[in-house]
Design a protein around this motif. Sequence first.
Motif, PDB file in Angstrom:
ATOM      1  N   SER A  55       1.157  -1.626   0.023  1.00 11.98           N
ATOM      2  CA  SER A  55      -0.175   0.166  -0.079  1.00 11.98           C
ATOM      3  C   SER A  55       0.625   1.804   0.280  1.00 11.98           C
ATOM      4  O   SER A  55       2.475   1.224   0.930  1.00 11.98           O
ATOM      5  CB  SER A  55      -0.119  -0.496   1.302  1.00 11.98           C
ATOM      6  N   THR A  56       0.324   2.376  -0.389  1.00 14.86           N
ATOM      7  CA  THR A  56       0.953   3.632  -0.506  1.00 14.86           C
ATOM      8  C   THR A  56       0.191   4.365  -1.085  1.00 14.86           C
ATOM      9  O   THR A  56      -0.863   4.824  -1.226  1.00 14.86           O
ATOM     10  CB  THR A  56       1.808   3.295  -1.897  1.00 14.86           C
ATOM     11  N   GLY A  57       0.052   5.952  -0.168  1.00 18.97           N
ATOM     12  CA  GLY A  57      -0.595   6.906  -0.311  1.00 18.97           C
ATOM     13  C   GLY A  57      -1.429   7.115   1.275  1.00 18.97           C
ATOM     14  O   GLY A  57      -1.400   6.219   1.746  1.00 18.97           O
ATOM     15  N   ASP A  58      -1.919   8.027   0.851  1.00 19.86           N
ATOM     16  CA  ASP A  58      -3.777   7.559   2.002  1.00 19.86           C
ATOM     17  C   ASP A  58      -4.938   8.494   0.868  1.00 19.86           C
ATOM     18  O   ASP A  58      -4.587   8.610   0.336  1.00 19.86           O
ATOM     19  CB  ASP A  58      -2.849   9.584   2.543  1.00 19.86           C
ATOM     20  N   GLY A  59      -5.657   8.268   2.360  1.00 21.44           N
ATOM     21  CA  GLY A  59      -7.259   8.708   1.601  1.00 21.44           C
ATOM     22  C   GLY A  59      -7.333   7.372   1.391  1.00 21.44           C
ATOM     23  O   GLY A  59      -7.233   6.373   1.542  1.00 21.44           O
ATOM     24  N   PRO A  60      -8.439   7.192   0.840  1.00 24.90           N
ATOM     25  CA  PRO A  60      -9.456   6.102   0.444  1.00 24.90           C
ATOM     26  C   PRO A  60      -9.158   5.095  -0.230  1.00 24.90           C
ATOM     27  O   PRO A  60      -8.038   5.040  -1.668  1.00 24.90           O
ATOM     28  CB  PRO A  60     -10.474   7.042  -1.003  1.00 24.90           C
ATOM     29  N   PRO A  61      -9.039   3.868  -0.587  1.00 25.84           N
ATOM     30  CA  PRO A  61      -8.265   3.154  -0.727  1.00 25.84           C
ATOM     31  C   PRO A  61      -8.529   2.297  -2.349  1.00 25.84           C
ATOM     32  O   PRO A  61     -10.256   2.128  -2.551  1.00 25.84           O
ATOM     33  CB  PRO A  61      -8.495   2.190  -0.138  1.00 25.84           C
ATOM     34  N   VAL A  62      -8.179   2.572  -3.400  1.00 24.16           N
ATOM     35  CA  VAL A  62      -7.670   1.803  -4.475  1.00 24.16           C
ATOM     36  C   VAL A  62      -7.375   0.170  -4.336  1.00 24.16           C
ATOM     37  O   VAL A  62      -6.013   0.630  -4.342  1.00 24.16           O
ATOM     38  CB  VAL A  62      -7.512   2.727  -5.588  1.00 24.16           C
ATOM     39  N   VAL A  63      -8.175  -0.594  -4.979  1.00 21.99           N
ATOM     40  CA  VAL A  63      -6.696  -2.104  -5.342  1.00 21.99           C
ATOM     41  C   VAL A  63      -6.647  -1.853  -6.902  1.00 21.99           C
ATOM     42  O   VAL A  63      -7.530  -1.948  -7.459  1.00 21.99           O
ATOM     43  CB  VAL A  63      -7.737  -3.181  -4.806  1.00 21.99           C
ATOM     44  N   SER A  76       2.847  -1.123  -9.585  1.00 27.28           N
ATOM     45  CA  SER A  76       3.607  -0.159  -8.054  1.00 27.28           C
ATOM     46  C   SER A  76       3.927   2.014  -8.835  1.00 27.28           C
ATOM     47  O   SER A  76       3.936   2.557  -8.350  1.00 27.28           O
ATOM     48  CB  SER A  76       4.668  -0.462  -7.743  1.00 27.28           C
ATOM     49  N   ALA A  77       4.278   1.851 -10.187  1.00 27.04           N
ATOM     50  CA  ALA A  77       4.489   3.275 -11.084  1.00 27.04           C
ATOM     51  C   ALA A  77       3.450   3.825 -10.876  1.00 27.04           C
ATOM     52  O   ALA A  77       2.564   4.758 -10.970  1.00 27.04           O
ATOM     53  CB  ALA A  77       5.046   3.278 -11.895  1.00 27.04           C
ATOM     54  N   LEU A  78       1.825   2.960 -11.075  1.00 26.49           N
ATOM     55  CA  LEU A  78       0.536   3.837 -11.253  1.00 26.49           C
ATOM     56  C   LEU A  78       0.210   3.959  -9.879  1.00 26.49           C
ATOM     57  O   LEU A  78      -0.032   5.497  -9.417  1.00 26.49           O
ATOM     58  CB  LEU A  78      -0.324   3.053 -11.577  1.00 26.49           C
ATOM     59  N   ALA A  79       0.433   3.069  -9.089  1.00 26.46           N
ATOM     60  CA  ALA A  79       0.576   3.403  -7.183  1.00 26.46           C
ATOM     61  C   ALA A  79       0.986   4.595  -6.836  1.00 26.46           C
ATOM     62  O   ALA A  79       0.479   5.451  -5.737  1.00 26.46           O
ATOM     63  CB  ALA A  79       0.870   2.149  -6.547  1.00 26.46           C
ATOM     64  N   ALA A  80       2.659   4.979  -7.469  1.00 25.88           N
ATOM     65  CA  ALA A  80       2.649   6.140  -6.630  1.00 25.88           C
ATOM     66  C   ALA A  80       2.830   7.451  -7.801  1.00 25.88           C
ATOM     67  O   ALA A  80       2.348   8.693  -6.902  1.00 25.88           O
ATOM     68  CB  ALA A  80       4.441   5.938  -7.178  1.00 25.88           C
ATOM     69  N   THR A  81       1.630   7.668  -8.528  1.00 26.14           N
ATOM     70  CA  THR A  81       1.782   8.257  -8.941  1.00 26.14           C
ATOM     71  C   THR A  81       0.152   8.640  -8.961  1.00 26.14           C
ATOM     72  O   THR A  81      -0.165  10.602  -8.433  1.00 26.14           O
ATOM     73  CB  THR A  81       0.933   7.985 -11.037  1.00 26.14           C
ATOM     74  N   LEU A  82      -0.803   7.854  -8.016  1.00 22.95           N
ATOM     75  CA  LEU A  82      -1.840   8.017  -7.557  1.00 22.95           C
ATOM     76  C   LEU A  82      -1.890   8.892  -6.188  1.00 22.95           C
ATOM     77  O   LEU A  82      -2.217   9.711  -5.423  1.00 22.95           O
ATOM     78  CB  LEU A  82      -2.617   7.036  -7.960  1.00 22.95           C
ATOM     79  N   ALA A  83      -0.928   8.491  -5.930  1.00 23.43           N
ATOM     80  CA  ALA A  83      -0.559   8.409  -3.957  1.00 23.43           C
ATOM     81  C   ALA A  83      -0.034   9.772  -4.012  1.00 23.43           C
ATOM     82  O   ALA A  83       0.247  10.534  -5.436  1.00 23.43           O
ATOM     83  CB  ALA A  83       0.620   7.567  -3.730  1.00 23.43           C
ATOM     84  N   PRO A  84      -0.200  10.719  -3.217  1.00 20.54           N
ATOM     85  CA  PRO A  84      -1.248  10.809  -1.769  1.00 20.54           C
ATOM     86  C   PRO A  84      -2.353  10.803  -1.774  1.00 20.54           C
ATOM     87  O   PRO A  84      -2.896  10.680  -0.458  1.00 20.54           O
ATOM     88  CB  PRO A  84      -0.227  11.073  -0.979  1.00 20.54           C
ATOM     89  N   ARG A  85      -3.019  11.229  -2.725  1.00 25.01           N
ATOM     90  CA  ARG A  85      -4.629  11.492  -2.672  1.00 25.01           C
ATOM     91  C   ARG A  85      -5.279  10.009  -2.583  1.00 25.01           C
ATOM     92  O   ARG A  85      -6.614  10.345  -2.495  1.00 25.01           O
ATOM     93  CB  ARG A  85      -4.881  12.274  -4.110  1.00 25.01           C
ATOM     94  N   VAL A  86      -4.858   8.919  -2.544  1.00 25.72           N
ATOM     95  CA  VAL A  86      -5.733   7.998  -2.811  1.00 25.72           C
ATOM     96  C   VAL A  86      -4.561   7.047  -1.607  1.00 25.72           C
ATOM     97  O   VAL A  86      -3.265   7.580  -1.952  1.00 25.72           O
ATOM     98  CB  VAL A  86      -5.627   7.130  -3.568  1.00 25.72           C
ATOM     99  N   THR A  87      -5.135   6.084  -1.105  1.00 21.33           N
ATOM    100  CA  THR A  87      -4.077   4.787  -1.015  1.00 21.33           C
ATOM    101  C   THR A  87      -4.690   3.869  -2.284  1.00 21.33           C
ATOM    102  O   THR A  87      -5.044   3.298  -1.905  1.00 21.33           O
ATOM    103  CB  THR A  87      -4.761   3.485   0.445  1.00 21.33           C
ATOM    104  N   ALA A  88      -3.037   3.279  -2.278  1.00 23.17           N
ATOM    105  CA  ALA A  88      -2.778   2.961  -3.844  1.00 23.17           C
ATOM    106  C   ALA A  88      -2.565   1.268  -3.543  1.00 23.17           C
ATOM    107  O   ALA A  88      -1.924   1.050  -3.245  1.00 23.17           O
ATOM    108  CB  ALA A  88      -2.250   3.075  -5.061  1.00 23.17           C
TER     109      ALA A  88
END
Length: 266
Positions: free
Chosen positions: A20-28, A41-53
């Motif tokens: 998990s990375t980031g804060d906010g509402p979770p998105v799997v 993982s690159a998409l997860a880092a891009t979406l953080a910190p506005r969501v928990t990816a």
Amino acid sequence: MTTSPEIVASADGTPIAYESTGDGPPVVLVGGAFNDRTTVSALAATLAPRVTAIAYDRRGRGDSGDNADAFAVEREIEDLAALIAAAGGRASLFGHSSGGVLALEAAAQGLPVERLAVYEAPFVVDGLRPLPAEGTAERVRALIAEERRDDAVCLFLTEQVAVPAEMVDGMRASPAWPFLVGLAHTLPYDIALCGPDLTVPTDRLAKIAVPTLTMAGGASPAWFPAAAQAVADAIPGASYRTIEGQDHGVLHNPEALREPLLTFLR
């Protein structure tokens, strides 16, 4: 993202690895064929910190376990249910390619999904591409059983995904090929998810009752946006969006998904 994943047990006891990375509402984040948690993982880092990816290894991949002798699509639905429970009981889903098919099925089965976004689920409409030859799934499984993993990947790409043979030849010469071959044993899972004739399951999609966004790349072959539009048409209240300049390899350009996904998810 850390290199040591967290582990959650699925309903059949299979360990499912995730980060998990980031804060906010979770998105799997649900990857398709030839994907594990590293490829999202690159998409997860891009979406953080506005969501928990949440990037995870689908069963049989990366650090997740497997129960291949008893594989069924339902097991992967149970894996997602376990991840959503670990995320607090509700989560949004983003699925790429056959991972999008898995995300759609999870929502159709009533998992506690907040919002659903899908990029280029590989259904075929209007005869816009050749369908897999009859028996393709069985042939892929036979090649894997014979440890002919390289051949299994080639067959999947040319028959199941309709990648031109000359393009597959180029892929075989690339540094990424061993990674694809390393995931060959999971290809039957993706074939099972999509069904033998790649038909849009309109009756099942009509059961989805959460806000849904389907997407396709403006640079993708025509059958991808046609399928994405058909999926949106089948889901009550769903919308479709073209991601200009992108194709099926959008996970290599995660910034292209940042604005549309964050706008939709938030």
